[in-house]
Design a protein around this motif. Structure first.
Motif, PDB file in Angstrom:
ATOM      1  N   ALA A  29       0.889  -1.211  -0.127  1.00 25.68           N
ATOM      2  CA  ALA A  29       0.113   0.128   0.048  1.00 25.68           C
ATOM      3  C   ALA A  29       0.855   1.279   0.019  1.00 25.68           C
ATOM      4  O   ALA A  29       2.021   1.241   0.289  1.00 25.68           O
ATOM      5  N   SER A  30       0.360   2.321  -0.520  1.00 28.59           N
ATOM      6  CA  SER A  30       1.027   3.583  -0.044  1.00 28.59           C
ATOM      7  C   SER A  30       1.554   3.972   1.225  1.00 28.59           C
ATOM      8  O   SER A  30       0.796   3.572   2.350  1.00 28.59           O
ATOM      9  N   GLY A  31       2.616   4.172   1.402  1.00 29.05           N
ATOM     10  CA  GLY A  31       3.380   4.218   2.741  1.00 29.05           C
ATOM     11  C   GLY A  31       3.971   2.937   3.500  1.00 29.05           C
ATOM     12  O   GLY A  31       4.404   2.788   4.339  1.00 29.05           O
ATOM     13  N   SER A  32       3.913   1.715   2.556  1.00 30.89           N
ATOM     14  CA  SER A  32       4.413   0.597   3.034  1.00 30.89           C
ATOM     15  C   SER A  32       5.983   0.542   3.017  1.00 30.89           C
ATOM     16  O   SER A  32       6.729  -0.391   3.657  1.00 30.89           O
ATOM     17  N   GLY A  33       6.612   1.490   2.403  1.00 29.51           N
ATOM     18  CA  GLY A  33       7.894   1.431   2.055  1.00 29.51           C
ATOM     19  C   GLY A  33       8.528   0.863   0.895  1.00 29.51           C
ATOM     20  O   GLY A  33       9.679   0.874   0.591  1.00 29.51           O
ATOM     21  N   LYS A  34       7.837   0.498  -0.070  1.00 31.62           N
ATOM     22  CA  LYS A  34       8.110  -0.086  -1.143  1.00 31.62           C
ATOM     23  C   LYS A  34       9.224   0.663  -2.133  1.00 31.62           C
ATOM     24  O   LYS A  34      10.122   0.293  -2.615  1.00 31.62           O
ATOM     25  N   THR A  35       8.773   2.017  -2.413  1.00 35.36           N
ATOM     26  CA  THR A  35       9.381   2.751  -3.269  1.00 35.36           C
ATOM     27  C   THR A  35      10.618   3.437  -2.499  1.00 35.36           C
ATOM     28  O   THR A  35      11.671   3.428  -2.929  1.00 35.36           O
ATOM     29  N   VAL A  36      10.767   3.569  -1.135  1.00 31.00           N
ATOM     30  CA  VAL A  36      11.829   3.864  -0.394  1.00 31.00           C
ATOM     31  C   VAL A  36      12.927   2.572  -0.708  1.00 31.00           C
ATOM     32  O   VAL A  36      14.165   2.925  -0.836  1.00 31.00           O
ATOM     33  N   LEU A  37      12.224   1.080  -0.497  1.00 30.19           N
ATOM     34  CA  LEU A  37      12.996   0.344  -0.897  1.00 30.19           C
ATOM     35  C   LEU A  37      13.838   0.201  -2.242  1.00 30.19           C
ATOM     36  O   LEU A  37      15.053  -0.019  -2.296  1.00 30.19           O
TER      37      LEU A  37
END
Length: 354
Positions: A29-37
């Protein structure tokens, strides 16, 4: 890997191994950390803790442009004043080191144009081509540099539904031909399951589940994963040795190893049959009673909604390729029946999104 922004934890001690020559979907979901990863792997975000290695080579101290990792952005990030060919060639022509000759650049760009299906559009401005074609340009610009790993940050998010469906197949075909590893971030459970050889479900900065698409879909690790997949009805209650008490009923459970506290009962939308209220129920079946509310037609399927006496709404999905759609009378009570063996009893960890 760990990453924090002030008091917010973006990555909470994630450990992830990505196989060579594979397509991995990262779902969250948005805010789950996937793009940061993804940005941490690319070198755009420094980590607070942990290490990153590519084929055994540590990357943590290596700048982004020296990691041999390609990145495809959601908004494509193309240069609007350049043509299709110039956009694809840009990275090769502007390398700080190991810049290939003009002849080699032309050969590689031509081969990449053919691979992604852009032949005949080389001289077009990227503002004069379709969204799907711009997505291909962005992918070709990344692949022409021959990266070891390609990171895709919601690459289909800017496309309409028809283009998304077509590009799913295109991305898989291109990856398989090149043998490059793809790590594809998406917030769409349908896209993640369709694309990945393996699916990684991320929730609140942690990995909730890793598995093959059919495993994640059919055997979610807990209630948070099941909720995110958006295909399960879930009921809170009390587990027993071979049953689950919920919604005023004792539902039989097959194959549950032992009673657990803090559990939910889950049954997939498409595994429920709707029967007349007085129809018999077999010993291996479970049933709840609900009043019909409404149906929604979505092309290949009809989704129907029933309200239980407690007020809980149950979703039933009927695939039209299996049978003719059923017609229900609004406000009338029906039996909602499924095989006990199809139900799951899952740990009740809550998902990070509502």
């Amino acid at each position: 890997m760990s990453k924090r922004y002030g008091s917010r934890i973006a990555l909470d001690g994630i450990t992830l191994d990505v196989a060579d020559d594979s397509y991995v979907s990262l779902l969250g979901a948005s805010g789950s950390g996937k793009t940061v990863l993804l940005r941490a792997i690319a070198g755009f975000e420094p980590l607070d803790g942990g290490t990153i290695a590519l084929r055994g080579e540590p990357l943590s101290d290596r700048p982004a442009h020296r990691r041999n990792i390609g990145f495809v952005f959601q908004n494509f990030a193309l240069f609007p004043h350049l043509t299709v060919q110039q956009n694809i060639a840009f990275g090769l022509e502007n390398r700080a080191a190991d810049r290939p000759s003009a002849r080699l650049v032309a050969e590689r760009v031509r081969a990449m144009v053919d691979l992604v299906g852009l032949s005949g559009l080389e001289s077009r401005a990227v503002t004069a081509i379709s969204g799907g074609q711009r997505q291909r340009v962005a992918l070709a610009r990344t692949l022409v540099a021959e990266p070891t790993l390609v990171l895709l940050d919601e690459p289909l998010g800017a496309l309409d539904a028809n283009l998304r469906a077509r590009m799913c197949g295109e991305l898989r075909r291109i990856r398989e031909r090149l043998g490059v590893t793809f790590l594809h971030v998406t917030g769409s459970e349908t896209e993640a399951l369709a694309m990945g050889d393996e699916v990684v479900v991320l929730d609140a900065g942690r990995i909730a589940q890793i598995g093959a698409p059919d495993t994640v879909y059919g055997r979610p690790a807990d209630a948070a994963v099941a909720k995110f997949l958006n295909c399960y009805n879930m009921f809170a209650g009390r587990p027993g040795p071979a049953s689950f008490e919920t919604e005023g009923a004792r539902l039989p459970v097959r194959g549950m190893p032992e009673p657990r506290s803090g559990a939910v009962y889950a049954i997939r939308h498409d595994l429920i049959a709707v029967r007349p209220i007085d129809a018999a129920v077999e010993e291996a079946e479970a049933r709840l009673t609900g009043d019909f509310l409404a149906s929604e037609y979505s092309g290949p399927a009809v989704t129907s909604f029933f309200r239980l006496p407690s007020g809980t709404v149950v979703t039933v999905e009927d695939h039209l390729s299996h049978r003719e759609p059923q017609l229900f009378e609004p406000g009338r009570a029906y039996g909602l029946v499924w095989r006990a063996a199809d139900a799951l009893v899952l740990p009740a960890r809550e998902a990070s999104r509502a």
